[in-house]
Motif scaffolding. Structure first.
Motif, PDB file in Angstrom:
ATOM      1  N   HIS A   1       0.874  -1.164   0.135  1.00  0.00           N
ATOM      2  CA  HIS A   1      -0.109  -0.106   0.204  1.00  0.00           C
ATOM      3  C   HIS A   1       0.816   1.215  -0.024  1.00  0.00           C
ATOM      4  O   HIS A   1       0.573   2.333  -0.837  1.00  0.00           O
ATOM      5  CB  HIS A   1      -0.918   0.008   1.142  1.00  0.00           C
ATOM      6  CG  HIS A   1      -2.082  -1.073   0.921  1.00  0.00           C
ATOM      7  ND1 HIS A   1      -3.395  -0.723   1.830  1.00  0.00           N
ATOM      8  CD2 HIS A   1      -2.028  -2.258   0.666  1.00  0.00           C
ATOM      9  CE1 HIS A   1      -4.022  -1.899   1.597  1.00  0.00           C
ATOM     10  NE2 HIS A   1      -3.260  -2.717   0.828  1.00  0.00           N
TER      11      HIS A   1
ATOM     12  N   ARG B   1       0.995   4.099  -3.026  1.00  0.00           N
ATOM     13  CA  ARG B   1       0.615   5.474  -2.845  1.00  0.00           C
ATOM     14  C   ARG B   1       1.706   6.273  -3.260  1.00  0.00           C
ATOM     15  O   ARG B   1       1.537   7.400  -4.010  1.00  0.00           O
ATOM     16  CB  ARG B   1       0.685   5.524  -1.227  1.00  0.00           C
ATOM     17  CG  ARG B   1       0.020   7.113  -0.851  1.00  0.00           C
ATOM     18  CD  ARG B   1      -0.299   7.184   0.597  1.00  0.00           C
ATOM     19  NE  ARG B   1      -1.605   6.392   1.070  1.00  0.00           N
ATOM     20  CZ  ARG B   1      -1.455   5.300   1.690  1.00  0.00           C
ATOM     21  NH1 ARG B   1      -0.309   4.883   2.269  1.00  0.00           N
ATOM     22  NH2 ARG B   1      -2.917   4.835   1.987  1.00  0.00           N
TER      23      ARG B   1
ATOM     24  N   GLU C   1     -12.243  -6.170  -2.595  1.00  0.00           N
ATOM     25  CA  GLU C   1     -13.051  -5.497  -1.392  1.00  0.00           C
ATOM     26  C   GLU C   1     -12.239  -5.485  -0.073  1.00  0.00           C
ATOM     27  O   GLU C   1     -12.185  -4.556   0.696  1.00  0.00           O
ATOM     28  CB  GLU C   1     -14.336  -6.454  -0.905  1.00  0.00           C
ATOM     29  CG  GLU C   1     -15.336  -6.530  -1.825  1.00  0.00           C
ATOM     30  CD  GLU C   1     -15.120  -7.739  -2.727  1.00  0.00           C
ATOM     31  OE1 GLU C   1     -14.300  -8.575  -2.692  1.00  0.00           O
ATOM     32  OE2 GLU C   1     -15.742  -7.498  -3.815  1.00  0.00           O
ATOM     33  N   SER C   2     -10.953  -6.087   0.056  1.00  0.00           N
ATOM     34  CA  SER C   2     -10.189  -6.036   0.859  1.00  0.00           C
ATOM     35  C   SER C   2      -9.569  -4.701   0.900  1.00  0.00           C
ATOM     36  O   SER C   2      -8.860  -4.409   1.978  1.00  0.00           O
ATOM     37  CB  SER C   2      -9.216  -7.174   0.906  1.00  0.00           C
ATOM     38  OG  SER C   2      -8.087  -7.091  -0.014  1.00  0.00           O
ATOM     39  N   SER C   3      -9.581  -3.923  -0.207  1.00  0.00           N
ATOM     40  CA  SER C   3      -8.536  -2.796   0.109  1.00  0.00           C
ATOM     41  C   SER C   3      -9.391  -1.534  -0.557  1.00  0.00           C
ATOM     42  O   SER C   3      -8.943  -0.492  -1.047  1.00  0.00           O
ATOM     43  CB  SER C   3      -7.298  -2.998  -0.894  1.00  0.00           C
ATOM     44  OG  SER C   3      -7.591  -3.023  -2.355  1.00  0.00           O
ATOM     45  N   GLY C   4     -10.891  -1.705  -0.299  1.00  0.00           N
ATOM     46  CA  GLY C   4     -11.740  -0.947  -1.129  1.00  0.00           C
ATOM     47  C   GLY C   4     -11.691   0.598  -0.522  1.00  0.00           C
ATOM     48  O   GLY C   4     -11.533   1.703  -1.185  1.00  0.00           O
ATOM     49  N   GLN C   5     -11.389   0.657   1.025  1.00  0.00           N
ATOM     50  CA  GLN C   5     -10.834   1.947   1.462  1.00  0.00           C
ATOM     51  C   GLN C   5      -9.876   2.699   1.238  1.00  0.00           C
ATOM     52  O   GLN C   5      -9.758   3.884   0.771  1.00  0.00           O
ATOM     53  CB  GLN C   5     -11.196   1.910   3.102  1.00  0.00           C
ATOM     54  CG  GLN C   5     -12.459   1.488   3.509  1.00  0.00           C
ATOM     55  CD  GLN C   5     -12.499   1.342   5.066  1.00  0.00           C
ATOM     56  OE1 GLN C   5     -11.442   1.606   5.587  1.00  0.00           O
ATOM     57  NE2 GLN C   5     -13.594   1.401   5.713  1.00  0.00           N
ATOM     58  N   PHE C   6      -8.929   2.073   0.856  1.00  0.00           N
ATOM     59  CA  PHE C   6      -7.447   2.433   0.338  1.00  0.00           C
ATOM     60  C   PHE C   6      -7.740   3.206  -0.991  1.00  0.00           C
ATOM     61  O   PHE C   6      -7.148   4.332  -1.125  1.00  0.00           O
ATOM     62  CB  PHE C   6      -6.523   1.325   0.092  1.00  0.00           C
ATOM     63  CG  PHE C   6      -5.037   1.672  -0.594  1.00  0.00           C
ATOM     64  CD1 PHE C   6      -4.133   2.514   0.200  1.00  0.00           C
ATOM     65  CD2 PHE C   6      -5.171   1.467  -1.918  1.00  0.00           C
ATOM     66  CE1 PHE C   6      -3.165   2.700  -0.592  1.00  0.00           C
ATOM     67  CE2 PHE C   6      -3.879   1.955  -2.534  1.00  0.00           C
ATOM     68  CZ  PHE C   6      -3.029   2.401  -1.748  1.00  0.00           C
ATOM     69  N   TRP C   7      -8.557   2.466  -1.733  1.00  0.00           N
ATOM     70  CA  TRP C   7      -8.836   3.277  -3.161  1.00  0.00           C
ATOM     71  C   TRP C   7      -9.461   4.354  -3.072  1.00  0.00           C
ATOM     72  O   TRP C   7      -9.253   5.424  -3.797  1.00  0.00           O
ATOM     73  CB  TRP C   7      -9.199   2.146  -4.032  1.00  0.00           C
ATOM     74  CG  TRP C   7      -8.061   0.869  -4.334  1.00  0.00           C
ATOM     75  CD1 TRP C   7      -8.106  -0.263  -3.939  1.00  0.00           C
ATOM     76  CD2 TRP C   7      -6.963   1.142  -5.058  1.00  0.00           C
ATOM     77  NE1 TRP C   7      -7.142  -0.840  -4.461  1.00  0.00           N
ATOM     78  CE2 TRP C   7      -6.219  -0.103  -5.349  1.00  0.00           C
ATOM     79  CE3 TRP C   7      -6.100   2.326  -5.894  1.00  0.00           C
ATOM     80  CZ2 TRP C   7      -4.835  -0.205  -5.528  1.00  0.00           C
ATOM     81  CZ3 TRP C   7      -5.101   1.877  -6.311  1.00  0.00           C
ATOM     82  CH2 TRP C   7      -4.191   0.716  -6.328  1.00  0.00           C
ATOM     83  N   GLN C   8     -10.380   4.309  -2.439  1.00  0.00           N
ATOM     84  CA  GLN C   8     -11.487   5.243  -2.166  1.00  0.00           C
ATOM     85  C   GLN C   8     -10.607   6.524  -1.645  1.00  0.00           C
ATOM     86  O   GLN C   8     -10.984   7.890  -2.137  1.00  0.00           O
ATOM     87  CB  GLN C   8     -12.704   5.172  -1.327  1.00  0.00           C
ATOM     88  CG  GLN C   8     -13.703   4.309  -1.885  1.00  0.00           C
ATOM     89  CD  GLN C   8     -14.744   3.876  -1.103  1.00  0.00           C
ATOM     90  OE1 GLN C   8     -14.671   4.316   0.180  1.00  0.00           O
ATOM     91  NE2 GLN C   8     -15.886   3.145  -1.392  1.00  0.00           N
ATOM     92  N   ARG C   9      -9.862   6.610  -0.688  1.00  0.00           N
ATOM     93  CA  ARG C   9      -9.155   7.447  -0.027  1.00  0.00           C
ATOM     94  C   ARG C   9      -8.241   8.465  -0.970  1.00  0.00           C
ATOM     95  O   ARG C   9      -8.096   9.687  -1.022  1.00  0.00           O
ATOM     96  CB  ARG C   9      -8.367   7.221   1.150  1.00  0.00           C
ATOM     97  CG  ARG C   9      -9.043   6.807   2.347  1.00  0.00           C
ATOM     98  CD  ARG C   9      -8.323   6.669   3.643  1.00  0.00           C
ATOM     99  NE  ARG C   9      -7.307   5.694   3.460  1.00  0.00           N
ATOM    100  CZ  ARG C   9      -7.618   4.552   3.931  1.00  0.00           C
ATOM    101  NH1 ARG C   9      -8.625   4.195   4.558  1.00  0.00           N
ATOM    102  NH2 ARG C   9      -6.732   3.322   3.827  1.00  0.00           N
TER     103      ARG C   9
END
Length: 95
Positions: free
Chosen positions: A36, A40, A61-69
């Motif tokens: 990650h 970045r 789905e395991s890294s969805g928040q990472f991509w949204q941020r």
């Protein structure tokens, strides 16, 4: 969705919208903090329009928040089978 269909759709997008910057990485697993952090840094440095990740070894789905941020969303996914494979195609939300 078949990977070929995802690529076929992207060819249409590239023709329609002109020049794109693309980042492709055989990540060999996108589960740890090191992956990650490296991603970045790559996104900050190159600011690609499209990101292709191969051999993710996890479900998107395991890294969805990472991509949204960081402002990217999945436009094509070939999910992992067990702990093998996985192809994600993501686009910057501004395109």
């Amino acid at each position: 969705m078949c990977v070929w269909l995802m690529f076929h759709s992207l060819i249409y997008l590239m023709i329609r919208f002109g020049d794109f910057s693309i980042l492709a990485w055989n990540v060999r697993g996108f589960t740890n903090k090191r992956s990650h952090t490296h991603m970045r840094k790559l996104l900050t440095r190159y600011q690609p329009d499209l990101v292709f990740l191969f051999e993710t070894h996890v479900r998107i789905e395991s890294s969805g928040q990472f991509w949204q941020r960081i402002g990217y969303g999945a436009i094509g996914v070939e999910e992992v089978q067990g702990h093998e494979g996985g192809v994600w195609i993501l686009s910057h939300k501004g395109i």
